[in-house]
Design an enzyme around this catalytic site. Structure first.
Site, PDB file in Angstrom:
ATOM      1  N   ASP A 167      28.377 -41.235 -39.279  1.00 45.65           N
ATOM      2  CA  ASP A 167      28.139 -40.621 -41.268  1.00 45.65           C
ATOM      3  C   ASP A 167      26.913 -40.569 -41.235  1.00 45.65           C
ATOM      4  OD1 ASP A 167      27.960 -41.779 -43.538  1.00 45.65           O
ATOM      5  OD2 ASP A 167      29.395 -43.059 -43.220  1.00 45.65           O
ATOM      6  N   LYS A 190      30.530 -36.368 -42.231  1.00 48.17           N
ATOM      7  CA  LYS A 190      32.347 -37.055 -42.480  1.00 48.17           C
ATOM      8  C   LYS A 190      32.449 -36.947 -43.748  1.00 48.17           C
ATOM      9  CE  LYS A 190      33.739 -41.442 -42.690  1.00 48.17           C
ATOM     10  NZ  LYS A 190      34.438 -42.610 -41.919  1.00 48.17           N
ATOM     11  N   ARG A 192      34.794 -36.943 -47.001  1.00 46.58           N
ATOM     12  CA  ARG A 192      36.303 -37.726 -47.162  1.00 46.58           C
ATOM     13  C   ARG A 192      37.043 -37.188 -48.185  1.00 46.58           C
ATOM     14  NH1 ARG A 192      38.657 -43.000 -45.420  1.00 46.58           N
ATOM     15  NH2 ARG A 192      37.140 -43.188 -44.333  1.00 46.58           N
TER      16      ARG A 192
END
Ligand code: R5P
Length: 293
Positions: A167, A190, A192
């Site tokens: 990330d 990344k 989320r």
């Protein structure tokens, strides 16, 4: 200085005592039938600077935080001059902002609780986000175990490995490892979903064809991040994939899932004692207590 062996980090604390020459203070710990924690310091700390070494990893991170608070209170009541909490894995550090309305900032609550218990300063290792420490009500510092982890891989013959962060925000971790490996470094991206916790990982312009890659992260929790990263690396032609993390929580079947995804070895530290904690933090903590880092 004296080193108090917190029940969650007894071996680490004993190693720090051996490496620094600072006397060790054992701790008697028990849990009452109703589940409440009890601790008692078995040594004289009157007039001393005291370092309490106690990780707060799962399982029972709440109980471990209470033990830490009770040890600090015991030390102060016994006349300790200054109490330094050495907390390799600091629980709740990932809730460091209000991601959604209605939330609190758990790590700031924990810090205030530790201050109230008698802690004067705190030392941790690879906290998830360093700026968090600026909000603590006492001086707090984070150390990095990444050079020690990278060194482990170099000693196993992986000098020149590609250092990968799963990330972008943790790219500094890959860069620290790159300094030791002497190879290339890169990161995945990344994102989320804050409601479901689901993550999406992508690789842009990553060239790992035929490379030995070490994925480096601060924490492995469910293993989802490493499993996703390994999949992308192998799809992109990586020859060997390893994983190094500071805090290998390995919740549930995380270890099996990571190995099944093609990762050849998982290496963690004794911030979370267990079968992957192959790198000891004792030299790093000893240097810090001696004022050398
Ligand atoms: C998050 O940003 C951390 O650096 C880790 O990547 C994360 O906590 C790992 O969680 P999991 O193993 O559940 O994917």
């Amino acid at each position: 200085m004296k080193v108090v062996s917190g029940p969650a980090s007894k071996e680490l604390a004993e190693a720090v005592s051996a490496q620094t020459g600072y006397p060790n203070v054992p701790v008697v710990a028990k849990v009452f039938p109703d589940g409440e924690s009890y601790v008692r310091l078995e040594g004289n700390v009157q007039g001393e600077n005291v370092a309490i070494i106690q990780t707060t990893c799962p399982p029972a991170q709440d109980g471990r935080l209470f033990q830490l608070s009770f040890m600090a209170d015991s030390a102060k009541r016994a006349g300790a001059k200054k109490v330094t909490a050495v907390v390799p894995y600091l629980a709740y550090a990932r809730q460091d902002k209000m991601f959604l309305s209605g939330e609190g900032i758990s790590i700031e609550t924990i810090a205030r609780m530790l201050k109230a218990a008698g802690i004067d300063e705190l030392l941790t290792v690879n906290i998830h986000s360093e700026p968090t420490l600026g909000q603590f009500p006492f001086p707090a510092k984070t150390l990095s175990a990444i050079p020690l982890i990278a060194d482990y891989f170099v000693k196993k013959g992986y000098k020149g490995a590609f250092a990968l962060s799963p990330d972008k925000g943790a790219m500094y971790i890959a860069q620290q490892a790159q300094t030791v490996f002497g190879g290339d470094a890169g990161h995945l991206n990344k994102t989320r979903d804050r409601y479901t916790g689901q993550t999406v990982q992508t690789a842009e312009g990553l060239d790992v064809e035929d490379q030995t890659v070490v994925i480096l992260d601060d924490i492995i929790s469910t293993g989802g991040t490493i499993v996703g990263a390994a999949k992308i690396l192998l799809e992109n032609g990586a020859k060997h994939v390893f994983c190094g993390c500071v805090h290998g929580l390995l919740i549930g079947d995380a270890e099996k899932r990571i190995l099944d995804a093609g990762v050849e070895e998982i290496v963690g530290t004794d911030s979370v004692p267990g079968n992957i904690s192959k790198v000891s933090l004792a030299p790093l903590i000893s240097q810090a207590l001696k004022g050398a880092v």
